[in-house]
Design a protein around this motif. Structure first.
Motif, PDB file in Angstrom:
ATOM      1  N   ARG A  27     -15.712  -9.126  21.970  1.00 30.02           N
ATOM      2  CA  ARG A  27     -16.464  -7.940  21.437  1.00 30.02           C
ATOM      3  C   ARG A  27     -16.430  -6.759  22.729  1.00 30.02           C
ATOM      4  O   ARG A  27     -16.710  -5.649  22.132  1.00 30.02           O
ATOM      5  CB  ARG A  27     -17.828  -8.308  21.080  1.00 30.02           C
ATOM      6  CG  ARG A  27     -17.913  -9.160  19.761  1.00 30.02           C
ATOM      7  CD  ARG A  27     -19.403  -9.341  19.180  1.00 30.02           C
ATOM      8  NE  ARG A  27     -19.948 -10.380  20.156  1.00 30.02           N
ATOM      9  CZ  ARG A  27     -20.030 -11.752  20.271  1.00 30.02           C
ATOM     10  NH1 ARG A  27     -18.923 -12.177  19.148  1.00 30.02           N
ATOM     11  NH2 ARG A  27     -20.521 -12.653  21.003  1.00 30.02           N
ATOM     12  N   ALA A  28     -16.599  -7.228  23.755  1.00 23.50           N
ATOM     13  CA  ALA A  28     -16.625  -6.274  25.026  1.00 23.50           C
ATOM     14  C   ALA A  28     -15.259  -5.820  25.038  1.00 23.50           C
ATOM     15  O   ALA A  28     -15.151  -4.966  26.058  1.00 23.50           O
ATOM     16  CB  ALA A  28     -17.101  -7.091  26.253  1.00 23.50           C
ATOM     17  N   GLY A  29     -14.201  -6.074  24.461  1.00 25.54           N
ATOM     18  CA  GLY A  29     -12.886  -5.535  24.383  1.00 25.54           C
ATOM     19  C   GLY A  29     -12.005  -6.146  25.721  1.00 25.54           C
ATOM     20  O   GLY A  29     -11.069  -5.596  26.250  1.00 25.54           O
ATOM     21  N   GLU A  30     -12.459  -7.225  26.286  1.00 25.12           N
ATOM     22  CA  GLU A  30     -11.894  -7.618  27.478  1.00 25.12           C
ATOM     23  C   GLU A  30     -10.805  -8.932  27.180  1.00 25.12           C
ATOM     24  O   GLU A  30     -10.044  -9.266  28.140  1.00 25.12           O
ATOM     25  CB  GLU A  30     -13.031  -8.324  28.602  1.00 25.12           C
ATOM     26  CG  GLU A  30     -14.125  -7.098  28.943  1.00 25.12           C
ATOM     27  CD  GLU A  30     -15.175  -7.839  29.674  1.00 25.12           C
ATOM     28  OE1 GLU A  30     -15.239  -8.939  29.948  1.00 25.12           O
ATOM     29  OE2 GLU A  30     -15.922  -6.801  30.001  1.00 25.12           O
ATOM     30  N   ILE A  31     -10.851  -9.305  26.003  1.00 28.46           N
ATOM     31  CA  ILE A  31      -9.792 -10.268  25.779  1.00 28.46           C
ATOM     32  C   ILE A  31      -9.164  -9.865  24.618  1.00 28.46           C
ATOM     33  O   ILE A  31      -9.912  -9.569  23.677  1.00 28.46           O
ATOM     34  CB  ILE A  31     -10.614 -11.748  25.754  1.00 28.46           C
ATOM     35  CG1 ILE A  31     -11.186 -12.126  26.885  1.00 28.46           C
ATOM     36  CG2 ILE A  31      -9.556 -12.823  25.079  1.00 28.46           C
ATOM     37  CD1 ILE A  31     -10.049 -12.545  28.099  1.00 28.46           C
ATOM     38  N   ARG A  32      -7.804 -10.323  24.245  1.00 29.81           N
ATOM     39  CA  ARG A  32      -7.320  -9.892  23.006  1.00 29.81           C
ATOM     40  C   ARG A  32      -7.896 -10.298  21.693  1.00 29.81           C
ATOM     41  O   ARG A  32      -8.375 -11.597  21.908  1.00 29.81           O
ATOM     42  CB  ARG A  32      -5.833 -10.401  23.054  1.00 29.81           C
ATOM     43  CG  ARG A  32      -4.921 -10.082  24.146  1.00 29.81           C
ATOM     44  CD  ARG A  32      -3.748 -11.194  24.479  1.00 29.81           C
ATOM     45  NE  ARG A  32      -3.129 -11.349  23.092  1.00 29.81           N
ATOM     46  CZ  ARG A  32      -1.823 -11.335  23.234  1.00 29.81           C
ATOM     47  NH1 ARG A  32      -0.968 -11.327  24.113  1.00 29.81           N
ATOM     48  NH2 ARG A  32      -1.118 -11.720  22.005  1.00 29.81           N
ATOM     49  N   ASP A  33      -7.957  -9.621  20.611  1.00 34.20           N
ATOM     50  CA  ASP A  33      -8.459  -9.892  19.295  1.00 34.20           C
ATOM     51  C   ASP A  33      -7.737 -10.999  18.528  1.00 34.20           C
ATOM     52  O   ASP A  33      -8.275 -11.558  17.883  1.00 34.20           O
ATOM     53  CB  ASP A  33      -8.654  -8.744  18.508  1.00 34.20           C
ATOM     54  CG  ASP A  33      -9.483  -7.698  18.960  1.00 34.20           C
ATOM     55  OD1 ASP A  33     -10.667  -8.300  19.705  1.00 34.20           O
ATOM     56  OD2 ASP A  33      -9.581  -6.549  18.854  1.00 34.20           O
ATOM     57  N   ASP A  34      -6.343 -11.216  19.004  1.00 35.36           N
ATOM     58  CA  ASP A  34      -5.542 -12.147  18.193  1.00 35.36           C
ATOM     59  C   ASP A  34      -5.563 -13.634  18.658  1.00 35.36           C
ATOM     60  O   ASP A  34      -4.631 -14.385  18.378  1.00 35.36           O
ATOM     61  CB  ASP A  34      -4.237 -11.725  18.020  1.00 35.36           C
ATOM     62  CG  ASP A  34      -3.343 -11.459  19.419  1.00 35.36           C
ATOM     63  OD1 ASP A  34      -4.162 -11.525  20.725  1.00 35.36           O
ATOM     64  OD2 ASP A  34      -2.302 -11.632  19.489  1.00 35.36           O
ATOM     65  N   VAL A  35      -6.572 -14.024  19.739  1.00 32.50           N
ATOM     66  CA  VAL A  35      -6.717 -15.419  20.307  1.00 32.50           C
ATOM     67  C   VAL A  35      -8.090 -15.779  19.543  1.00 32.50           C
ATOM     68  O   VAL A  35      -8.968 -15.253  19.500  1.00 32.50           O
ATOM     69  CB  VAL A  35      -6.936 -15.199  21.968  1.00 32.50           C
ATOM     70  CG1 VAL A  35      -7.008 -16.335  22.504  1.00 32.50           C
ATOM     71  CG2 VAL A  35      -5.552 -14.441  22.283  1.00 32.50           C
ATOM     72  N   ASP A  36      -8.004 -17.348  19.401  1.00 30.52           N
ATOM     73  CA  ASP A  36      -9.165 -17.888  18.897  1.00 30.52           C
ATOM     74  C   ASP A  36      -9.127 -19.099  19.819  1.00 30.52           C
ATOM     75  O   ASP A  36      -8.541 -19.425  20.936  1.00 30.52           O
ATOM     76  CB  ASP A  36      -8.907 -18.488  17.430  1.00 30.52           C
ATOM     77  CG  ASP A  36      -7.911 -19.496  16.901  1.00 30.52           C
ATOM     78  OD1 ASP A  36      -7.267 -20.015  18.167  1.00 30.52           O
ATOM     79  OD2 ASP A  36      -7.470 -19.690  15.945  1.00 30.52           O
ATOM     80  N   ALA A  37     -10.411 -19.899  19.736  1.00 33.67           N
ATOM     81  CA  ALA A  37     -10.697 -20.583  20.559  1.00 33.67           C
ATOM     82  C   ALA A  37      -9.719 -22.046  20.516  1.00 33.67           C
ATOM     83  O   ALA A  37      -9.545 -22.490  21.630  1.00 33.67           O
ATOM     84  CB  ALA A  37     -12.156 -21.469  20.196  1.00 33.67           C
ATOM     85  N   ALA A  38      -9.086 -22.139  19.334  1.00 32.37           N
ATOM     86  CA  ALA A  38      -8.131 -23.406  19.590  1.00 32.37           C
ATOM     87  C   ALA A  38      -6.828 -22.802  20.127  1.00 32.37           C
ATOM     88  O   ALA A  38      -6.276 -23.837  20.972  1.00 32.37           O
ATOM     89  CB  ALA A  38      -7.652 -23.522  17.913  1.00 32.37           C
ATOM     90  N   ASP A  39      -6.650 -21.660  20.229  1.00 31.85           N
ATOM     91  CA  ASP A  39      -5.442 -21.221  21.145  1.00 31.85           C
ATOM     92  C   ASP A  39      -5.725 -21.417  22.552  1.00 31.85           C
ATOM     93  O   ASP A  39      -5.188 -22.071  23.331  1.00 31.85           O
ATOM     94  CB  ASP A  39      -5.148 -19.686  21.051  1.00 31.85           C
ATOM     95  CG  ASP A  39      -4.793 -19.158  19.787  1.00 31.85           C
ATOM     96  OD1 ASP A  39      -3.912 -20.057  19.042  1.00 31.85           O
ATOM     97  OD2 ASP A  39      -4.958 -18.165  19.163  1.00 31.85           O
ATOM     98  N   LEU A  40      -7.150 -20.882  23.105  1.00 33.06           N
ATOM     99  CA  LEU A  40      -7.760 -21.136  24.402  1.00 33.06           C
ATOM    100  C   LEU A  40      -7.657 -22.679  24.748  1.00 33.06           C
ATOM    101  O   LEU A  40      -7.378 -23.175  25.852  1.00 33.06           O
ATOM    102  CB  LEU A  40      -9.080 -20.688  24.615  1.00 33.06           C
ATOM    103  CG  LEU A  40      -9.192 -19.290  24.609  1.00 33.06           C
ATOM    104  CD1 LEU A  40     -10.440 -18.609  24.971  1.00 33.06           C
ATOM    105  CD2 LEU A  40      -8.189 -18.454  25.661  1.00 33.06           C
ATOM    106  N   LYS A  41      -8.043 -23.614  23.680  1.00 33.96           N
ATOM    107  CA  LYS A  41      -8.185 -24.910  24.177  1.00 33.96           C
ATOM    108  C   LYS A  41      -6.638 -25.416  24.509  1.00 33.96           C
ATOM    109  O   LYS A  41      -6.517 -26.356  25.480  1.00 33.96           O
ATOM    110  CB  LYS A  41      -8.643 -25.874  22.918  1.00 33.96           C
ATOM    111  CG  LYS A  41      -8.939 -27.109  23.138  1.00 33.96           C
ATOM    112  CD  LYS A  41      -9.558 -27.926  22.065  1.00 33.96           C
ATOM    113  CE  LYS A  41      -9.621 -29.313  22.468  1.00 33.96           C
ATOM    114  NZ  LYS A  41      -8.361 -30.174  21.948  1.00 33.96           N
TER     115      LYS A  41
END
Length: 180
Positions: free
Chosen positions: A133-147
């Motif tokens: 929401r702050a525009g600091e991380i790509r929008d096409d990434v989700d929590a499962a990707d980060l995990k």
């Protein structure tokens, strides 16, 4: 609980904590009992199943991670909070075999922490949403990707022996998460 029972429970938890951290969640109950200086019956009285012992240890680790996430989100901008949390979890998982296994889904059902207030994946999703929401991380990434990325960083450097390699890997991943 009687004082001696409370002391024995603490001995078991301490021994399990150390065993799981150094060797992973596969350490047998009889080995934990031996390290705690108690019998397996004492372990079973406090933790009827190995899963209940694992859950007690992993929940305490998850609580620590979630507390760190809250602190990062209070002290930093959303993107920096997510980056700090990401690096913190990777460090903890690389140094603590049991935690790393639990986060990767081996030997412990991470879903068991849902609704406890110690859900690392939900917390990761909250930090990610704020950073997006702050525009600091790509929008096409989700929590499962980060995990999955965290798991990869932990796997890259199991045992915590090459901190520089771990830092480098985390830096590459975090750079890739920033918007173009």
């Amino acid at each position: 609980m009687r004082a001696d029972a409370r002391r024995n429970r603490e001995k078991v938890l301490r021994a399990a904590f150390e065993a799981f951290a150094s060797e992973g969640l596969s350490v047998p109950v009889h080995e934990i009992a031996r390290r705690a200086g108690v019998g397996t019956g004492t372990v079973s009285r406090h933790f009827p199943t190995k899963e209940s012992l694992c859950e007690a240890i992993v929940l305490s680790r998850m609580e620590r991670l979630v507390d760190a996430a809250r602190a990062f989100s209070e002290e930093r901008e959303p993107g920096d909070a997510l980056a700090a949390f990401f690096a913190f979890v990777v460090d903890e998982g690389a140094l603590d075999h049991g935690l790393g296994e639990a986060l990767r889904g081996g030997g412990f059902d991470v879903a068991a922490v849902r609704g406890t207030g110690h859900d690392v994946v939900a917390t990761l999703g909250e930090l990610l949403g704020a950073a997006q929401r702050a525009g600091e991380i790509r929008d096409d990434v989700d929590a499962a990707d980060l995990k999955a990325l965290m798991e990869g960083c932990m796997t890259r450097e199991r045992g915590g022996t090459d901190e520089a390699a771990r830092r480098r890997t985390v830096a590459v991943v975090l750079a890739g998460l920033r918007p173009a």
